[in-house]
Design a protein around this motif. Sequence first.
Motif, mmCIF file in Angstrom:
data_model
loop_
_atom_site.group_PDB
_atom_site.id
_atom_site.type_symbol
_atom_site.label_atom_id
_atom_site.label_comp_id
_atom_site.label_asym_id
_atom_site.label_seq_id
_atom_site.Cartn_x
_atom_site.Cartn_y
_atom_site.Cartn_z
ATOM 1 N N GLU A 175 41.316 48.025 28.651
ATOM 2 C CA GLU A 175 41.361 49.020 29.726
ATOM 3 C C GLU A 175 40.454 50.198 29.424
ATOM 4 O OE1 GLU A 175 44.906 50.191 31.803
ATOM 5 O OE2 GLU A 175 46.102 48.898 30.502
ATOM 6 N N GLY A 176 39.941 50.790 30.494
ATOM 7 C CA GLY A 176 39.242 52.048 30.362
ATOM 8 C C GLY A 176 40.228 53.207 30.430
ATOM 9 N N THR A 177 39.711 54.409 30.459
ATOM 10 C CA THR A 177 40.571 55.597 30.459
ATOM 11 C C THR A 177 40.452 56.426 31.732
ATOM 12 O OG1 THR A 177 38.842 56.850 29.318
ATOM 13 C CG2 THR A 177 40.510 55.769 27.948
ATOM 14 N N GLU A 178 39.442 56.145 32.557
ATOM 15 C CA GLU A 178 39.255 56.953 33.765
ATOM 16 C C GLU A 178 40.329 56.623 34.801
ATOM 17 O OE1 GLU A 178 35.373 57.389 35.401
ATOM 18 O OE2 GLU A 178 34.381 57.081 33.474
ATOM 19 N N ASP A 185 30.645 37.871 31.412
ATOM 20 C CA ASP A 185 29.741 37.528 30.312
ATOM 21 C C ASP A 185 28.711 38.643 30.158
ATOM 22 O OD1 ASP A 185 31.148 35.182 30.085
ATOM 23 O OD2 ASP A 185 29.671 33.978 31.179
ATOM 24 N N ARG A 186 28.186 39.087 31.281
ATOM 25 C CA ARG A 186 27.317 40.268 31.286
ATOM 26 C C ARG A 186 27.180 40.764 32.725
ATOM 27 N NH1 ARG A 186 23.790 35.988 30.405
ATOM 28 N NH2 ARG A 186 21.922 35.875 31.747
ATOM 29 N N GLY A 187 26.669 41.983 32.857
ATOM 30 C CA GLY A 187 26.546 42.592 34.176
ATOM 31 C C GLY A 187 27.572 43.693 34.373
ATOM 32 N N THR A 188 27.534 44.305 35.555
ATOM 33 C CA THR A 188 28.401 45.453 35.845
ATOM 34 C C THR A 188 28.955 45.346 37.260
ATOM 35 O OG1 THR A 188 26.953 46.833 34.462
ATOM 36 C CG2 THR A 188 28.521 47.982 35.875
ATOM 37 N N ILE A 189 30.241 45.679 37.399
ATOM 38 C CA ILE A 189 30.869 45.803 38.718
ATOM 39 C C ILE A 189 31.320 47.252 38.866
ATOM 40 C CG2 ILE A 189 32.757 45.069 40.218
ATOM 41 C CD1 ILE A 189 32.799 42.422 38.668
ATOM 42 N N ARG A 190 30.896 47.875 39.964
ATOM 43 C CA ARG A 190 31.282 49.268 40.208
ATOM 44 C C ARG A 190 32.104 49.364 41.487
ATOM 45 N NH1 ARG A 190 25.949 49.505 38.498
ATOM 46 N NH2 ARG A 190 25.619 50.648 36.534
ATOM 47 N N VAL A 191 33.191 50.090 41.412
ATOM 48 C CA VAL A 191 34.035 50.405 42.564
ATOM 49 C C VAL A 191 34.035 51.914 42.733
ATOM 50 C CG1 VAL A 191 36.389 50.407 43.458
ATOM 51 C CG2 VAL A 191 35.499 48.360 42.352
ATOM 52 N N GLY A 192 33.646 52.380 43.926
ATOM 53 C CA GLY A 192 33.570 53.826 44.118
ATOM 54 C C GLY A 192 32.588 54.483 43.167
ATOM 55 N N GLY A 193 31.555 53.718 42.746
ATOM 56 C CA GLY A 193 30.534 54.258 41.852
ATOM 57 C C GLY A 193 30.891 54.214 40.381
ATOM 58 N N THR A 194 32.110 53.750 40.042
ATOM 59 C CA THR A 194 32.569 53.730 38.660
ATOM 60 C C THR A 194 32.637 52.300 38.130
ATOM 61 O OG1 THR A 194 33.901 55.725 38.990
ATOM 62 C CG2 THR A 194 34.454 54.356 37.093
ATOM 63 N N THR A 238 34.048 49.265 36.557
ATOM 64 C CA THR A 238 35.476 48.915 36.502
ATOM 65 C C THR A 238 36.001 48.828 35.071
ATOM 66 O OG1 THR A 238 34.921 46.556 36.665
ATOM 67 C CG2 THR A 238 35.498 47.708 38.713
ATOM 68 N N THR A 239 35.132 48.578 34.094
ATOM 69 C CA THR A 239 35.600 48.528 32.709
ATOM 70 C C THR A 239 35.937 49.917 32.176
ATOM 71 O OG1 THR A 239 33.359 48.670 31.780
ATOM 72 C CG2 THR A 239 34.229 46.468 32.230
ATOM 73 N N LYS A 240 35.465 50.955 32.869
ATOM 74 C CA LYS A 240 35.765 52.327 32.448
ATOM 75 C C LYS A 240 37.083 52.827 33.047
ATOM 76 C CE LYS A 240 31.733 53.116 30.357
ATOM 77 N NZ LYS A 240 31.049 51.838 30.553
ATOM 78 N N ALA A 256 44.639 52.500 37.639
ATOM 79 C CA ALA A 256 43.775 53.233 38.573
ATOM 80 C C ALA A 256 43.061 52.268 39.510
ATOM 81 C CB ALA A 256 42.761 54.071 37.799
ATOM 82 N N LEU A 257 42.652 51.113 38.984
ATOM 83 C CA LEU A 257 41.971 50.114 39.806
ATOM 84 C C LEU A 257 42.925 49.501 40.819
ATOM 85 C CD1 LEU A 257 39.373 48.399 40.298
ATOM 86 C CD2 LEU A 257 40.273 46.783 38.605
ATOM 87 N N TYR A 258 44.094 49.061 40.362
ATOM 88 C CA TYR A 258 45.035 48.363 41.239
ATOM 89 C C TYR A 258 45.710 49.306 42.230
ATOM 90 C CZ TYR A 258 44.413 44.609 37.847
ATOM 91 O OH TYR A 258 43.876 43.640 37.037
ATOM 92 N N ARG A 259 45.714 50.593 41.909
ATOM 93 C CA ARG A 259 46.284 51.563 42.845
ATOM 94 C C ARG A 259 45.437 51.671 44.098
ATOM 95 N NH1 ARG A 259 47.445 55.517 39.150
ATOM 96 N NH2 ARG A 259 45.353 56.389 39.353
ATOM 97 N N ARG A 260 44.142 51.371 43.988
ATOM 98 C CA ARG A 260 43.234 51.571 45.114
ATOM 99 C C ARG A 260 42.674 50.267 45.686
ATOM 100 N NH1 ARG A 260 40.917 56.588 45.038
ATOM 101 N NH2 ARG A 260 40.129 56.022 47.100
#
Length: 262
Positions: free
Chosen positions: A7-10, A73-82, A84-86, A91-95
Amino acid sequence: MQSVIQEGTEEQLPEGPLGLEFSQVHFSYNQDKPVLHDITFAIKPGERLGIIGRTGSGKSSLSRVLLRLYNLDRGTIRVGGTDTTKLSLQALYRRVGMVTQDVQLFDGTLRDNLTLFNGDVSDQMIKETTDRLGLSQWINSQPEGLDTYLAAGGASLSAGEAQLFALTRVFLTEPSLVILDEPSSRLDAATEGMLQSAIDQLMKQSTGVIIAHRLATLEKVDRIMVLGDGKVLEFGAREELASNPASHYARLLITGREEELA
């Protein structure tokens, strides 16, 4: 003994509908069998994206990595500009909410099952939501209303009731990004119409990703993505693709060959 999902911390995401971005996403369940290859796309807050592709094209895998059920494996997924690993998973499932074809019921009251045991959701909010989504008549027909006990498994619900039930669950969380994994594929025409109306209401306040097996499901989306063998074959505005006879989407519309999506 320990989850491989770190989990991330944001905790904070922007208010309102959330944008979604995949950047060079690669994913495989097993190292020797890649499932998603270099998936790159973006949708703006409030837009609706329809995803189509044959079985095995990677549609469901895309939603699973978005929800962080697996690591990339590699790459980035952003939700709301953030990234998701951060984010913390809470916080992710709430939104972010998801409705699938399979609806799970738990031992508990009808109220518990609708709110997923969240005591902060009032009966008034449940009533208003079920009225809007067409589920209130079924609830009122139960012997003890919201206090009716439901057994785990869901045998007490018809296919249509189960889908409306699942949609109500997501609606009550007031999500900013909703993923719909073709919730209407097993319904009769009348129930599907009611469900589509409910989905339209839900989407007014959120960004939507609709994984489709029926072309009719995508009549109101803004953008279309066609997947094939884990790759993006096509991505663009729905109206532009529909009017371009050379596009995959237009060819499906012209031929009506929905079996290609099965």
